[in-house]
Design a protein around this motif. Sequence first.
Motif, mmCIF file in Angstrom:
data_model
loop_
_atom_site.group_PDB
_atom_site.id
_atom_site.type_symbol
_atom_site.label_atom_id
_atom_site.label_comp_id
_atom_site.label_asym_id
_atom_site.label_seq_id
_atom_site.Cartn_x
_atom_site.Cartn_y
_atom_site.Cartn_z
ATOM 1 N N ILE A 137 1.340 31.366 6.644
ATOM 2 C CA ILE A 137 -0.092 31.568 6.914
ATOM 3 C C ILE A 137 -0.892 30.292 6.677
ATOM 4 O O ILE A 137 -1.857 30.008 7.381
ATOM 5 C CB ILE A 137 -0.623 32.725 6.022
ATOM 6 N N LEU A 138 -0.476 29.513 5.696
ATOM 7 C CA LEU A 138 -1.227 28.293 5.372
ATOM 8 C C LEU A 138 -0.853 27.157 6.331
ATOM 9 O O LEU A 138 0.275 27.076 6.802
ATOM 10 C CB LEU A 138 -0.944 27.874 3.929
ATOM 11 N N THR A 139 -1.809 26.300 6.595
ATOM 12 C CA THR A 139 -1.595 25.147 7.479
ATOM 13 C C THR A 139 -1.298 23.912 6.641
ATOM 14 O O THR A 139 -1.967 23.674 5.630
ATOM 15 C CB THR A 139 -2.882 24.887 8.295
ATOM 16 N N ASN A 140 -0.327 23.154 7.078
ATOM 17 C CA ASN A 140 -0.038 21.883 6.418
ATOM 18 C C ASN A 140 -1.143 20.883 6.770
ATOM 19 O O ASN A 140 -1.367 20.581 7.940
ATOM 20 C CB ASN A 140 1.320 21.352 6.896
ATOM 21 N N CYS A 141 -1.846 20.392 5.760
ATOM 22 C CA CYS A 141 -3.027 19.532 5.980
ATOM 23 C C CYS A 141 -2.906 18.227 5.203
ATOM 24 O O CYS A 141 -2.172 18.141 4.227
ATOM 25 C CB CYS A 141 -4.286 20.227 5.459
ATOM 26 N N ALA A 142 -3.680 17.259 5.645
ATOM 27 C CA ALA A 142 -3.923 16.055 4.844
ATOM 28 C C ALA A 142 -5.139 16.347 3.979
ATOM 29 O O ALA A 142 -6.181 16.755 4.497
ATOM 30 C CB ALA A 142 -4.195 14.865 5.760
ATOM 31 N N TRP A 143 -5.020 16.129 2.687
ATOM 32 C CA TRP A 143 -6.123 16.448 1.779
ATOM 33 C C TRP A 143 -6.828 15.171 1.349
ATOM 34 O O TRP A 143 -6.210 14.234 0.861
ATOM 35 C CB TRP A 143 -5.606 17.202 0.553
ATOM 36 N N VAL A 144 -8.137 15.188 1.527
ATOM 37 C CA VAL A 144 -8.984 14.062 1.136
ATOM 38 C C VAL A 144 -9.978 14.641 0.135
ATOM 39 O O VAL A 144 -10.886 15.364 0.514
ATOM 40 C CB VAL A 144 -9.704 13.470 2.357
ATOM 41 N N GLY A 145 -9.766 14.326 -1.135
ATOM 42 C CA GLY A 145 -10.550 15.035 -2.147
ATOM 43 C C GLY A 145 -10.209 16.508 -2.049
ATOM 44 O O GLY A 145 -9.038 16.876 -1.926
ATOM 45 N N THR A 173 6.076 17.960 7.622
ATOM 46 C CA THR A 173 6.433 17.036 6.543
ATOM 47 C C THR A 173 5.380 17.160 5.455
ATOM 48 O O THR A 173 4.189 17.217 5.746
ATOM 49 C CB THR A 173 6.482 15.599 7.087
ATOM 50 N N ARG A 174 5.824 17.194 4.214
ATOM 51 C CA ARG A 174 4.859 17.315 3.131
ATOM 52 C C ARG A 174 5.082 16.248 2.073
ATOM 53 O O ARG A 174 6.217 15.973 1.710
ATOM 54 C CB ARG A 174 4.945 18.714 2.491
ATOM 55 N N PRO A 228 0.842 -1.196 0.000
ATOM 56 C CA PRO A 228 0.000 0.000 0.000
ATOM 57 C C PRO A 228 0.879 1.250 0.000
ATOM 58 O O PRO A 228 2.100 1.165 -0.083
ATOM 59 C CB PRO A 228 -0.763 -0.113 1.318
ATOM 60 N N ARG A 229 0.228 2.378 0.113
ATOM 61 C CA ARG A 229 0.953 3.647 0.164
ATOM 62 C C ARG A 229 1.165 4.069 1.623
ATOM 63 O O ARG A 229 0.340 3.787 2.486
ATOM 64 C CB ARG A 229 0.167 4.711 -0.593
ATOM 65 N N PHE A 230 2.247 4.749 1.833
ATOM 66 C CA PHE A 230 2.620 5.290 3.139
ATOM 67 C C PHE A 230 1.452 6.048 3.789
ATOM 68 O O PHE A 230 1.120 5.814 4.954
ATOM 69 C CB PHE A 230 3.817 6.219 2.908
ATOM 70 N N LEU A 231 0.821 6.941 3.040
ATOM 71 C CA LEU A 231 -0.207 7.800 3.649
ATOM 72 C C LEU A 231 -1.501 7.062 3.984
ATOM 73 O O LEU A 231 -2.349 7.607 4.669
ATOM 74 C CB LEU A 231 -0.518 8.994 2.739
ATOM 75 N N SER A 232 -1.646 5.833 3.526
ATOM 76 C CA SER A 232 -2.813 5.054 3.944
ATOM 77 C C SER A 232 -2.655 4.507 5.354
ATOM 78 O O SER A 232 -3.629 4.054 5.953
ATOM 79 C CB SER A 232 -3.041 3.880 2.981
ATOM 80 N N HIS A 233 -1.442 4.561 5.879
ATOM 81 C CA HIS A 233 -1.185 3.964 7.189
ATOM 82 C C HIS A 233 -0.491 4.890 8.176
ATOM 83 O O HIS A 233 -0.577 4.664 9.372
ATOM 84 C CB HIS A 233 -0.329 2.694 7.013
ATOM 85 N N VAL A 234 0.200 5.898 7.685
ATOM 86 C CA VAL A 234 1.080 6.685 8.552
ATOM 87 C C VAL A 234 0.717 8.167 8.484
ATOM 88 O O VAL A 234 0.471 8.701 7.400
ATOM 89 C CB VAL A 234 2.550 6.480 8.132
ATOM 90 N N ILE A 235 0.688 8.809 9.645
ATOM 91 C CA ILE A 235 0.419 10.244 9.720
ATOM 92 C C ILE A 235 1.759 10.969 9.798
ATOM 93 O O ILE A 235 2.521 10.766 10.743
ATOM 94 C CB ILE A 235 -0.430 10.581 10.954
ATOM 95 N N PRO A 236 2.089 11.784 8.815
ATOM 96 C CA PRO A 236 3.400 12.444 8.848
ATOM 97 C C PRO A 236 3.447 13.554 9.909
ATOM 98 O O PRO A 236 2.415 13.963 10.443
ATOM 99 C CB PRO A 236 3.551 13.018 7.448
ATOM 100 N N ASP A 237 4.651 14.020 10.194
ATOM 101 C CA ASP A 237 4.810 15.144 11.123
ATOM 102 C C ASP A 237 4.225 16.415 10.522
ATOM 103 O O ASP A 237 4.074 16.537 9.312
ATOM 104 C CB ASP A 237 6.299 15.354 11.400
ATOM 105 N N ASP A 238 3.985 17.384 11.416
ATOM 106 C CA ASP A 238 3.356 18.628 10.965
ATOM 107 C C ASP A 238 4.129 19.357 9.881
ATOM 108 O O ASP A 238 3.546 20.044 9.049
ATOM 109 C CB ASP A 238 3.204 19.578 12.163
ATOM 110 N N TYR A 270 -10.670 5.218 8.228
ATOM 111 C CA TYR A 270 -9.508 6.088 8.025
ATOM 112 C C TYR A 270 -9.581 6.656 6.616
ATOM 113 O O TYR A 270 -9.767 5.922 5.645
ATOM 114 C CB TYR A 270 -8.214 5.296 8.213
ATOM 115 N N PRO A 271 -9.463 7.967 6.475
ATOM 116 C CA PRO A 271 -9.677 8.557 5.142
ATOM 117 C C PRO A 271 -8.530 8.252 4.185
ATOM 118 O O PRO A 271 -7.418 7.945 4.602
ATOM 119 C CB PRO A 271 -9.745 10.051 5.429
ATOM 120 N N GLU A 272 -8.836 8.350 2.922
ATOM 121 C CA GLU A 272 -7.801 8.185 1.895
ATOM 122 C C GLU A 272 -7.109 9.528 1.698
ATOM 123 O O GLU A 272 -7.626 10.421 1.028
ATOM 124 C CB GLU A 272 -8.432 7.732 0.588
ATOM 125 N N VAL A 273 -5.930 9.650 2.284
ATOM 126 C CA VAL A 273 -5.182 10.910 2.204
ATOM 127 C C VAL A 273 -4.448 10.939 0.864
ATOM 128 O O VAL A 273 -3.643 10.064 0.566
ATOM 129 C CB VAL A 273 -4.189 11.021 3.371
#
Lengths: 387, 387, 387
Positions: C163-171, B215-216, B203-213, C193-196
Amino acid sequence: MFENLVENIQGYKKPLAFGIARVDFGQVNRDKVLQATYPIINWNENFGSAAVFIRSLFENDIEVDFNSSEFVADVTKEFVETALDLFGKDLVEEAEGDKHKNIQVLKILKEIFDDEVMDNYRICFLFEDEAPQSVEAVYLKLYALSQRKVPLRSLNLNGAFGILTNCAWVGNVPIELDYLRENEIELKLKDAYPEVEYVDKFPRFLSHVIPDDNTRILDTAKVRMGAQLAAGTTVMPGASYINFNAGTEGPVMVEGRISSSAVVKEGADVGGGASILGVLSGTNGNPITIGRNTLLGANSVTGIPLGDGCIVDAGIAVLEGTKIWISEDEFNKIKEVNPEWSAEYKEYFKGLELAGLNGVHYRFDTTKGKMVAFRSRREVKLNEELH
Amino acid sequence: MFENLVENIQGYKKPLAFGIARVDFGQVNRDKVLQATYPIINWNENFGSAAVFIRSLFENDIEVDFNSSEFVADVTKEFVETALDLFGKDLVEEAEGDKHKNIQVLKILKEIFDDEVMDNYRICFLFEDEAPQSVEAVYLKLYALSQRKVPLRSLNLNGAFGILTNCAWVGNVPIELDYLRENEIELKLKDAYPEVEYVDKFPRFLSHVIPDDNTRILDTAKVRMGAQLAAGTTVMPGASYINFNAGTEGPVMVEGRISSSAVVKEGADVGGGASILGVLSGTNGNPITIGRNTLLGANSVTGIPLGDGCIVDAGIAVLEGTKIWISEDEFNKIKEVNPEWSAEYKEYFKGLELAGLNGVHYRFDTTKGKMVAFRSRREVKLNEELH
Amino acid sequence: MFENLVENIQGYKKPLAFGIARVDFGQVNRDKVLQATYPIINWNENFGSAAVFIRSLFENDIEVDFNSSEFVADVTKEFVETALDLFGKDLVEEAEGDKHKNIQVLKILKEIFDDEVMDNYRICFLFEDEAPQSVEAVYLKLYALSQRKVPLRSLNLNGAFGILTNCAWVGNVPIELDYLRENEIELKLKDAYPEVEYVDKFPRFLSHVIPDDNTRILDTAKVRMGAQLAAGTTVMPGASYINFNAGTEGPVMVEGRISSSAVVKEGADVGGGASILGVLSGTNGNPITIGRNTLLGANSVTGIPLGDGCIVDAGIAVLEGTKIWISEDEFNKIKEVNPEWSAEYKEYFKGLELAGLNGVHYRFDTTKGKMVAFRSRREVKLNEELH
């Protein structure tokens, strides 16, 4: 068995290809076909089913024009029922699993139509491989390529770009850009603006084709519908891309770009970021084939066809006009594995003069500042484990 | 406190790792595990929780085999209740936020099981870091890598490819290719064919792991599960890619490829399209580390380990066999920042002879046609603002 | 007509830009704005609508600070009703299709508010192009760039990253990483768990902007919000990428990277894997423009601005410091198409000395080991058909 079905149909001829598709219409232009999804296509096969379908059209007063290169008709409830009758109860009952897939299509359609009459099913016949005239015909050909019913580069796709509509794709669904424009304010304010994943005339391979068990595509965006992937091919998600009418003829590790018209053979390795040029991007119209077990190093660029067992070192560009130095000794070794190559020895060859040769290793000599070629010493093996 | 729990359990030993996972089963092979999703993993820690879990299995007549390298069991309602009892009311009440995450898992499972009894939860223990035998064990190790519980390259993942099933992924859900094949006609005709985003064993990393604030990851396709990203890493969406068992050990700008086994240290910059080769793609099995503040220029290729403060110029390839000219003066300067380097001076070095050196600038001299190396004059700084 | 509306509003001045946005709040920090979605923006235009909006705020006791560079206020039901009254029945009735889009926004908001009072709509005014202070202002500027209301590089975006916040984007929806952390156990166990799809401070271009009919973006991940794409631009899915404040000014085939601050003009071709460096990644702060009909070959790297009709051969890197040999004859030919170029002849030029020249072909001579430049013989034409 089915031949009597078509005896009294004037001008009947066996189609080159046919299939029943579900089509997506425009949201604004509601009679414009944006996409055709085929549950199964027939390519030079299943002529009995073709006869049933044509007979069913005939009995429902639809006249097929056998003189044109293609023919498209609506699939109606009556058509489905006639066709099921013509196939007969025994075959219809047998139609399950891998058996009689065209009849399975009819059975599902009957189920759908019993519930609600729909107008978004079409039957498409190709009688000749001429330039496609309809969206349905373009998709039938893209399916033939992607499902490996025909070799790459073998079909006439002239004008396909003009027939397909540029759409915003949301999942497998094409949306007209005008629909988004006309509804932008409402969709955005009501938090209903769709997630547009790409904007293109072509859909993606994985929206229509199921790859083999040992084939991997790590990012759907990397393979366009109309590409062909042999079993065992892996497409990594870095810089890779396989365009339509391009692909692989055996297990290949793809980490680079296979431009439209390029074909890569069994056991080759397209390294990370490697580019294989396409017919209109640097090859003067000569489509490129990459031979068996040939390695294209990371970030290399290949603008000529290569034979089997070649190596293009990482980071170099071998183009038609690239001047390449070969020693007389290595020239002779290369000749040994290319018995049909009739060249006379000279110090420098242009890339194009080496097109298609087997067993050549292309390297940039970082001490002399020369591009050189010599007989490659090893067969390149694809490693299955790492990727 | 928990030690008495295991006194009478024969052969008890502390697990190296353990966790409870929700598993996805096959759609066709309904007892085949396709994926294991761990809400929390324990790696060389929380042995009290391990003891409770093992005791709970014991009391529910499940015998753990402490002699094997791993053990997997179903999580039943009874197991959950026993374990909650063993932890005791006080701990269970405290289990919220960052406290007692293993107990939080049990509390949620109790809630789920009170509603409906489910069979898709598993507990997995690793007793030794040997080749994994189950999907659950493979995922436990991938989590350990991706959640930075263990260093990259430190785990035994031999045979993982053979254990995982190649699936079509729809969101976070793996779907067997056979399911799609068996249902293709119906799914396509009824407009229910899923949007397949990729086909892979991992699978993909982001399906299982929450990155640090800070990290992009600009495209989820670019990072495979099992990759490791230090806080402050940015993965751009161009040609980049980070494979499993590869990644960064500090803030790194990643616009290129980090192949399996490659590790990039703090402050390095992997330029657009730059390739770091992996153990089986050009490095003869030597895994590559890229040192601190080292810059890999756009479209460069690096096939040797590099030390700190190096620069590989854009567009060049530094491979094990690349011949590189160094002046005697620069050779001495390089020695100064590499006191342990015992080489004698000569004009040309092979790339492999320079492996791991600090402070080297690799450049192609476009006037002399030579690859040259010299002492790099500047420390490379990663710019946070632009990306 | 609207001027009397603002007569008694102290300090009134026409805004540089304004618009009404729907905002997304944090899941944990419920008053933090994560994203602003504008159905329409106004840039140096529609001052009558601006006057109505400011009057409506005034009548609802919201005082606009005309001395600050920007101003943001909540859009309330009362505001919407006042504004609709001020526009008047005739205009409101006319507001459909392409007419009076700001009024259309109000009509939809009235519909929404009649159903349920919402607090997630904001009006934003910019009075000066200074460093943005709010998420709403950053987005207003990104929209202005991406909707081609202003030229690339013309806006002050200093501090936007802060100014912008680093976010996980789902859609199209941004999710705070803390929300995922706090709910990870429950979301994972309950299969929710959402698909990030990506983790970034910026959204993607296609989540906010509708491209022209002849523009194609084959992978949404490849174009960041704030990029600008002229009609007819195609972005392929291989190694390509267009960052914010970068893009094209005419139809361009993009198969490579256009870094932040880089601009590519009409008819140019950014070959597969080609890199155009950005201001902080190798160009010493000089933003790069690529001229009309210029071709950047596959896997080339360009670190200097180029004029019209240039060619950078596949696989080479032309950087500021690259030494390039020019024959006296070719030097004179290059001067002919660059009448303002005042250089004296010498054998070797640095890349930076050739910055911005038209009609130069950059090539690596693989027989002499030299980077050379000469007058390019052909205008490069973009082929529409192949891609």
